[in-house]
Write a protein that holds these residues in place. Structure first.
Motif, PDB file in Angstrom:
ATOM      1  N   HIS A 121       0.010  -7.240   2.108  1.00  0.00           N
ATOM      2  CA  HIS A 121       0.648  -6.246   2.972  1.00  0.00           C
ATOM      3  C   HIS A 121       1.861  -5.637   2.266  1.00  0.00           C
ATOM      4  O   HIS A 121       2.535  -6.316   1.489  1.00  0.00           O
ATOM      5  CB  HIS A 121       1.103  -6.884   4.293  1.00  0.00           C
ATOM      6  CG  HIS A 121      -0.044  -7.286   5.161  1.00  0.00           C
ATOM      7  ND1 HIS A 121      -0.525  -6.486   6.171  1.00  0.00           N
ATOM      8  CD2 HIS A 121      -0.844  -8.382   5.140  1.00  0.00           C
ATOM      9  CE1 HIS A 121      -1.558  -7.090   6.747  1.00  0.00           C
ATOM     10  NE2 HIS A 121      -1.766  -8.238   6.139  1.00  0.00           N
ATOM     11  N   THR A 122       2.111  -4.361   2.571  1.00  0.00           N
ATOM     12  CA  THR A 122       3.265  -3.672   1.989  1.00  0.00           C
ATOM     13  C   THR A 122       4.251  -3.316   3.084  1.00  0.00           C
ATOM     14  O   THR A 122       3.861  -2.830   4.148  1.00  0.00           O
ATOM     15  CB  THR A 122       2.803  -2.354   1.298  1.00  0.00           C
ATOM     16  OG1 THR A 122       1.873  -2.696   0.281  1.00  0.00           O
ATOM     17  CG2 THR A 122       3.973  -1.597   0.681  1.00  0.00           C
ATOM     18  N   ALA A 178       2.495   5.782   4.610  1.00  0.00           N
ATOM     19  CA  ALA A 178       2.185   4.556   5.343  1.00  0.00           C
ATOM     20  C   ALA A 178       1.132   4.812   6.412  1.00  0.00           C
ATOM     21  O   ALA A 178       0.288   3.952   6.687  1.00  0.00           O
ATOM     22  CB  ALA A 178       3.452   3.985   5.971  1.00  0.00           C
ATOM     23  N   ALA A 214      -1.405   6.465   6.272  1.00  0.00           N
ATOM     24  CA  ALA A 214      -2.762   6.494   5.721  1.00  0.00           C
ATOM     25  C   ALA A 214      -3.253   5.103   5.310  1.00  0.00           C
ATOM     26  O   ALA A 214      -4.369   4.965   4.810  1.00  0.00           O
ATOM     27  CB  ALA A 214      -2.775   7.434   4.500  1.00  0.00           C
ATOM     28  N   ASP A 215      -2.445   4.065   5.491  1.00  0.00           N
ATOM     29  CA  ASP A 215      -2.809   2.734   4.988  1.00  0.00           C
ATOM     30  C   ASP A 215      -2.443   1.660   6.019  1.00  0.00           C
ATOM     31  O   ASP A 215      -1.273   1.370   6.239  1.00  0.00           O
ATOM     32  CB  ASP A 215      -2.042   2.494   3.670  1.00  0.00           C
ATOM     33  CG  ASP A 215      -2.264   1.096   3.124  1.00  0.00           C
ATOM     34  OD1 ASP A 215      -3.035   0.321   3.733  1.00  0.00           O
ATOM     35  OD2 ASP A 215      -1.669   0.783   2.084  1.00  0.00           O
ATOM     36  N   ALA A 242      -2.450  -1.423   5.914  1.00  0.00           N
ATOM     37  CA  ALA A 242      -1.730  -2.605   5.400  1.00  0.00           C
ATOM     38  C   ALA A 242      -0.312  -2.238   4.957  1.00  0.00           C
ATOM     39  O   ALA A 242       0.392  -3.049   4.376  1.00  0.00           O
ATOM     40  CB  ALA A 242      -2.498  -3.222   4.235  1.00  0.00           C
ATOM     41  N   ASN A 243       0.078  -0.971   5.223  1.00  0.00           N
ATOM     42  CA  ASN A 243       1.434  -0.522   4.851  1.00  0.00           C
ATOM     43  C   ASN A 243       2.271  -0.387   6.126  1.00  0.00           C
ATOM     44  O   ASN A 243       1.978   0.434   6.989  1.00  0.00           O
ATOM     45  CB  ASN A 243       1.324   0.822   4.112  1.00  0.00           C
ATOM     46  CG  ASN A 243       2.675   1.296   3.578  1.00  0.00           C
ATOM     47  OD1 ASN A 243       3.733   0.954   4.129  1.00  0.00           O
ATOM     48  ND2 ASN A 243       2.642   2.091   2.518  1.00  0.00           N
TER      49      ASN A 243
END
Ligand code: PLP
Length: 419
Positions: free
Chosen positions: A142-143, A208, A210-211, A213-214
């Motif tokens: 994860h980011t 973020a 678009a993701d 896990a962000n």
């Protein structure tokens, strides 16, 4: 007022919308419960934080700062009123007020992800489990991302990396080189933007989105950030008691809070007013070149205003306060809580940095020293609530503890000869 603002002159705006705490309590009961829950979250994570950061072992993982009396020659601005410095510049691990909001936002994401993934059976499970290899391997997928003028990024980068997250910090052109270096040393990715803070945040937010896990920590719009700062306000009565400071409308206490997007001063002000009642006054302090919260509140247009509408540059030595637009979330929450907003020039901030160093050995960054202008501005403004009363003051020292020597000397040189 508008002409002075446009001309970059210091001003004091008194908030006509301030309301008594008794009128606000009913509306604020949900928020107060959330602030208490944020305090409980800090407690749940304290044992893990003490494991991760040796400097937190003496306090068992509690992150708090002292209230220090200031010599008259530093904070009182020619007056005789007692002035204290809330030494958040010495907060462990992050060296700034962002160790409150920024850390809380990271802990809230961490706890939520850990519970969803079954790493924690519930909120009361031993959070030290999250320091184990299995948890760290999970967080590595994860980011955490954030837009920052510097200190918020540092707080999120340092804690996020310590927990095992990938961290990306989008920094505006104002961010200082040493803050970027410290972040890279901690293993965070630093993305440098040529634009201002609002633009850096907008890019980070879009990436973020678009993701999945962000996880974007949105400084312009985060309740978790706000709640983390507000915990400081709830803790104030216990810190004031041993100093013999009793707060009441007859014995007022003025808080002087450096302000960027408004989260830190807003959370602290709201927590303090709920904890201390109407004797607590909150004054926000902004650079003359970036008075975004003043504009947001005074016009009632909140995040729809920009300092650029006033022809102001946003360029200031107070990098942490170099923000063109306030947080709309904060404007709405604090509009009835704030007593006033004042502005301070770069020259005055540099003078205050030098004076705090020479006369009290305090290493403050310009954003933090901005608050030292508050007591004199409040006196000159003649707030009706203070008429015939002698207030005590707390200047919130929001950052500077991690300043490297060269960066500090550069700032000192700007105030040299005047401090
Ligand atoms: C040292 C310092 N003081 C005050 C602030 C203001 O906090 P906020 O942007 O939440 O108003 C910041 C923000 O970065 C900061 O770095």
């Amino acid at each position: 007022m508008e002409a002075a603002l446009r001309a970059g002159k210091p001003v004091f705006w008194q908030n006509p919308h301030r309301r008594p705490v008794a009128e606000l309590r009913a509306d604020m009961s949900g928020l107060l419960a959330d602030i208490r829950e944020a305090a409980a979250r800090f407690s749940r994570f304290a044992p893990l934080l003490a494991d991760l950061f040796p400097e937190l072992r003496p306090t068992g993982g509690v992150i708090e700062s002292q209230l220090l009396p200031l010599p008259e020659s530093v904070g009182a601005g020619g007056g005789r009123e007692p002035v204290f410095l809330k030494a958040d510049h010495l907060l462990p691990v992050a060296g700034s007020v962002k160790a409150r909001g920024g850390f809380h936002a990271v802990l809230a994401v961490t706890e939520r992800l850990a519970m969803d993934a079954g790493l924690l059976a519930g909120p009361d499970a031993d959070h030290r489990l999250l320091g184990e290899a299995r948890s760290r391997a999970f967080f590595a997928g994860h980011t955490l991302s954030v837009g920052s003028t510097g200190n918020l990024g540092l707080s999120i980068g340092i804690l996020g990396r310590a927990l095992g997250f990938a961290v990306t910090v989008h920094m505006s052109h104002d961010a200082r080189a040493w803050k970027k270096e410290k972040l890279r040393e901690a293993g965070a990715t630093v993305v440098e933007h040529a634009e201002d803070y609002a633009a850096a945040c907008a890019t980070a937010r879009a990436l973020a989105a678009a993701d999945p896990a962000n996880h974007f920590i949105d400084d312009e719009n985060s309740r978790d950030l706000f709640l983390g700062y507000a915990v400081a306000g709830l803790r104030l009565p216990a810190q004031l008691r041993p100093l013999g400071i009793v707060v009441s409308p007859e014995r007022p206490l003025c808080l002087h809070l450096p302000c960027g997007v408004g989260g830190a001063p807003g959370g602290i002000a709201l927590g303090a007013r709920l904890a201390l009642g109407d004797g607590a006054l909150a004054v926000f302090v902004e650079p003359t070149e970036a008075p975004c919260l003043l504009l947001g509140l005074a016009t009632g247009r909140h995040e729809a205003v920009s300092i650029k509408d006033m022809g102001l540059s946003g360029r200031t030595i107070a990098d942490g306060l170099a923000v063109p637009r306030p947080s709309g979330l904060v404007c709405r929450l604090v509009a009835p809580m704030v007593d006033g907003v004042c502005t301070v020039t770069d020259a005055a901030m540099a003078d205050h940095v030098a004076a705090a160093w020479k006369r009290a050995a305090l290493r403050l960054e310009p954003s933090a020293a901005a608050g030292l202008a508050g007591p004199a501005m409040v006196r000159a403004a003649g707030l009706p609530r203070l008429a015939g009363r002698t207030p005590s003051h707390i200047v919130w020292g929001t950052g500077g503890g991690m300043l490297p020597d060269e960066a500090f000397e550069e700032i000192l040189a700007m105030g040299e000869g005047r401090g």
